[in-house]
Structure formats: C-alpha cells, structure tokens
Enzyme design. Structure first.
Site, PDB file in Angstrom:
ATOM      1  N   HIS A  91     -97.528 -63.980  66.462  1.00 53.96           N
ATOM      2  CA  HIS A  91     -97.839 -63.776  67.882  1.00 53.96           C
ATOM      3  C   HIS A  91     -98.055 -65.600  68.348  1.00 53.96           C
ATOM      4  CE1 HIS A  91     -97.119 -59.934  67.537  1.00 53.96           C
ATOM      5  NE2 HIS A  91     -98.148 -59.505  67.219  1.00 53.96           N
ATOM      6  N   CYS A  92     -97.740 -65.898  67.177  1.00 56.10           N
ATOM      7  CA  CYS A  92     -98.435 -67.746  67.649  1.00 56.10           C
ATOM      8  C   CYS A  92    -100.399 -67.602  67.647  1.00 56.10           C
ATOM      9  CB  CYS A  92     -97.786 -68.288  69.071  1.00 56.10           C
ATOM     10  SG  CYS A  92     -96.235 -68.398  69.089  1.00 56.10           S
ATOM     11  N   ALA A  93    -100.822 -67.086  67.906  1.00 52.84           N
ATOM     12  CA  ALA A  93    -102.301 -67.416  67.103  1.00 52.84           C
ATOM     13  C   ALA A  93    -102.565 -67.299  65.992  1.00 52.84           C
ATOM     14  CB  ALA A  93    -102.590 -65.440  68.362  1.00 52.84           C
TER      15      ALA A  93
ATOM     16  N   GLY B 222    -101.196 -70.835  70.473  1.00 56.00           N
ATOM     17  CA  GLY B 222    -101.022 -71.698  70.117  1.00 56.00           C
ATOM     18  C   GLY B 222    -100.925 -72.455  71.196  1.00 56.00           C
TER      19      GLY B 222
END
Ligand code: PMP
Length: 408
Positions: free
Chosen positions: A362-364, A118
């Site tokens: 995982h924030c992706a 992100g």
C-alpha cells in the site's frame, strides 16, 4: 444513516450493480452531485477565475472563492488565503519539503514514522540528501506515536516532524493535538506537518486546535474528484515556502534580467498556472456532501462496519486469517489468509467474486519493519458499503478454501 438512499447517489453502482467496492482508502467513489458540479462548470461557467472582466468570469471567481472558504471551514483554518489548491496530497507534501529547503542545514533532523505512505517519506529523504540533514523515526508503541518516548527524540536539532494522523495501512489514530503539544513544548521552532490524506475522512480536522504548521490532503479520498487537493499552512510559514512551480498568475513583475521576480501574496504565489477549475467545483460539492451527511455520522458508520467485519472474521474465518489491526477503530481491515500470498487472494476476490480489495504494501514501504508481513490485504469501508457486503466478503473467503489451498 439510510445506507440505501446514500448508495443510490453513487452512479458507480448503477453501472456496476454486482461490484462490491472495498478500496475507498485508495480512492472513494463519487456521488452524483460531485459529477454534476464538474459538468456544471464546463456547461455553464467555462471561464477562467483569473479573468474577472466579464460577468461569467466574475461568477467563476466568486464560486472559486466560496469553495476555498468552504474548505477553510472544513479544517477550521484561520484564513481563506491559507488554503492552497494543489493536485493532491503528494504534490502538497512535495511543495512543503521543497519549499523549506533553504531553512534546512547539515545536521538538522527530520522525523517521520515507519508507517508513512511514500508521499510522506520520499520528499523528506530527498530534502535530507540535498541538505545533509538526517531522516529519523518517531517512537511508536502499539502502532501509535508514543507520547512519552517522543520527549526523548525531540531536540534542538529537530527541524521538521511529519506524520499521518491516520496511517493508510493499520489506521491506528495519532492525535495531532497531543503530539504537537509535546513537540512544541520541547522545541517551539519545530515545523509540524500532518499528512491528512486518510485522516481527513476518519477524524475531524481542526488545524487551529491542533496548532499544526502544515497539512496535506486530496479530494479524491473524500468523494471529490481526482487531481485536486489541498496544502494548508499557517500564513507566516506559507510565505516562507519557495514555490515548487513558477509561471503565470503567481508573480507581479519580471525584470528582463530574468533573475528578479516579485511573488504575489497568498494563495497565488503557490498556485502558478491555471488551476484545475472544474475539479475545484467538484471538490466544493464533495464538501457539501460530507457536511449534509455530517462527518460524525460517516465516521461512526465506518467504525460500525469495521467492528462488524472483525466480529464476522473472528466467528467464521478464525483459523484461516491473521488480522493485523483488529482493535484500530478506523474503517479498514488489514489481514492475510494464512499461507496464501495476498495478491492471489485479492485477485481471486476481484475477478471471481467482484469484490474489489487492495493487496501489497500500500505504498508504505517501511511497514515491514513493524509488522511481520510487509504485504497484506486491505479492506477499506465507506458509507456506500453495507453489512451484507461484509457477509459476501467473509463467504467468498470461507468458500474458497479449495482454490486458496491450491495457491500454497
Ligand atoms: N498519504 C497517505 C497516508 C495516503 O494514503 C496517500 C494516498 N494513498 C497519500 C499520502 C498520497 O495521496 P495522493 O496519491 O492522493 O497524492
């Protein structure tokens, strides 16, 4: 590599002897010398490096400069003044995107990958929204940027390309030197940003060899403290960035009409306010720690652990798990236990077996567009992990069939 001697340098394990730590991609543990360096600043130096009128202030300033120089060598930058201290990779990427705002206009294109964290997506979407530019995606084959297809997406409209050299989920390595060479051959004006938040500990960083324009990383993923990181850029480009933060220490004059202030040179103009001095001391010790072990040894050990984990998973858990990145060299294993939600597995490992892993996207948050399961379990290795840690993980998954069965 003497794993036991290395592990003994991490007080985390003295205080948590029964924990297995497999979340180093999120943040690494800290060796004693890093903790001591932070303590050393508060206990012995205490002063602000901006005030060099006393012996102690001068000594702090000298340390500060030495650490900047150490980091310059670590990434092979040209000048110490190209090293900008920030609070971390997220800040650095935001500073780059914000700072380039005046150079971007409607219709320009910003290219990223679908594997980005992100921190390397949102600053670009915001910049695009504010300037009417467009965010587009780089072509990928087998989870790597595809060099051949890359030639088709770089055009005169391309203004910025930003990608991670080691994406934080699957971890397939992108070679910055080759990618940047292709981009700049087609359009030498493209500004190329490399998000090195993960890559900084998984491959040698050489910004001059790569011919990168900017890179970003955080100290806390490489044995250093939280709250400190680096923005590196080519001098001429750093000078074009509009500072994200304005305040003390970064300007030479303010006129009473308020509108007109003169910015200092590098690095001060991009380091407004008092820096995180103690953590910069810790950061310096983290670089020493890596250099003592050597980055090459660290990388090679993490590769060996990854290989062993894949072998063990294939031998002992074959019918139970799906691995998504078995052939990525980098020291992370991404998998799911079939028919069980990843967070249930992670919670079970974490609370019943004291094995700390990560679950989720995982924030992706665009990863679901390229692998079938957006949410996965990530096991990330570091130098304080052992082959036995992996055996425990495998046994914990294998032995918990009944528990996991109940989760379906
Ligand atoms: N990029 C990548 C690839 C990352 O893995 C992370 C952290 N998970 C970041 C950027 C952001 O780093 P930080 O949270 O330290 O600012």
């Amino acid at each position: 590599m003497d794993y036991k001697k290395i592990r003994a340098q991490f007080p985390f394990f003295k205080n948590n002897p029964d924990q297995i730590y497999f979340d180093s991609s999120a943040t690494s543990l800290k060796p004693q010398i890093v903790i001591d360096a932070i303590n050393n600043y508060y206990s012995h130096y205490g002063t602000n490096p901006h005030n060099i009128d006393s012996d102690l202030g001068y000594a702090t300033n000298t340390q500060y400069k030495m650490i900047r120089s150490k980091i310059k060598h670590f990434i092979n930058a040209k000048k110490d003044t190209e090293i900008i201290f920030t609070s971390g990779a997220t800040y650095s990427l935001n500073q780059i995107a914000y700072g380039l705002g005046d150079l971007i206009k409607a219709g320009d294109e910003i290219l990223i990958t679908r594997q980005e964290h992100g921190a390397n997506i949102l600053p670009w979407y915001r910049l695009a929204a504010e300037t009417k530019a467009q965010v587009k995606f780089l072509p990928e084959t087998n989870f790597k940027i595809d060099l051949e297809q890359l030639t088709k997406v770089i055009t005169a409209k391309t203004k910025i390309v930003s990608f991670s050299n080691v994406p934080n989920i699957l971890g397939y390595e992108n070679d910055p030197r080759k990618i940047i060479a292709v981009i700049k051959k087609i359009n030498p004006h493209v500004i190329v940003v490399v998000d090195c938040a993960q890559g900084i500990i998984h491959m040698p960083t050489d910004v001059q060899k790569w011919d990168a324009d900017f890179i970003a990383f955080s100290a806390h993923k490489i044995f250093g403290p939280t709250g400190i990181g680096i923005l590196w850029g080519k001098e001429e480009l750093l000078l074009k960035l509009k500072p994200l933060i304005v305040g003390g220490g970064m300007n030479t004059r303010i006129q009473s009409n308020g509108a007109d202030y003169i910015l200092k040179g590098l690095p001060d103009r991009l380091e407004g306010g008092t820096s995180n001095i103690a953590d910069i001391f810790g950061f310096g010790a983290a670089i020493d720690f890596i250099n003592m072990l050597t980055l090459e040894e660290i990388i090679s050990y993490m590769h060996q652990l990854k290989q062993y984990a894949v072998e063990q998973f294939n031998q002992k858990l074959k019918d139970m798990v799906i691995i998504y990145n078995a052939d990525a060299k980098v020291g992370t294993l991404i998998f799911n236990v079939k028919d069980v939600f990843c967070q249930d597995v992670a919670t079970h490992l974490g609370s019943c077996n004291k094995i700390i892993v990560r679950s989720g996207d995982h924030c992706a948050r665009l990863i679901g567009e390229i692998i079938p399961d957006k949410n996965t379990i990530r096991v990330s290795f570091s130098i304080y992990n052992s082959y036995e840690d992996i055996d425990h993980l495998v046994a914990a998954i294998a032995n918990e069939k009944d528990f996991l069965g109940r989760m379906i």
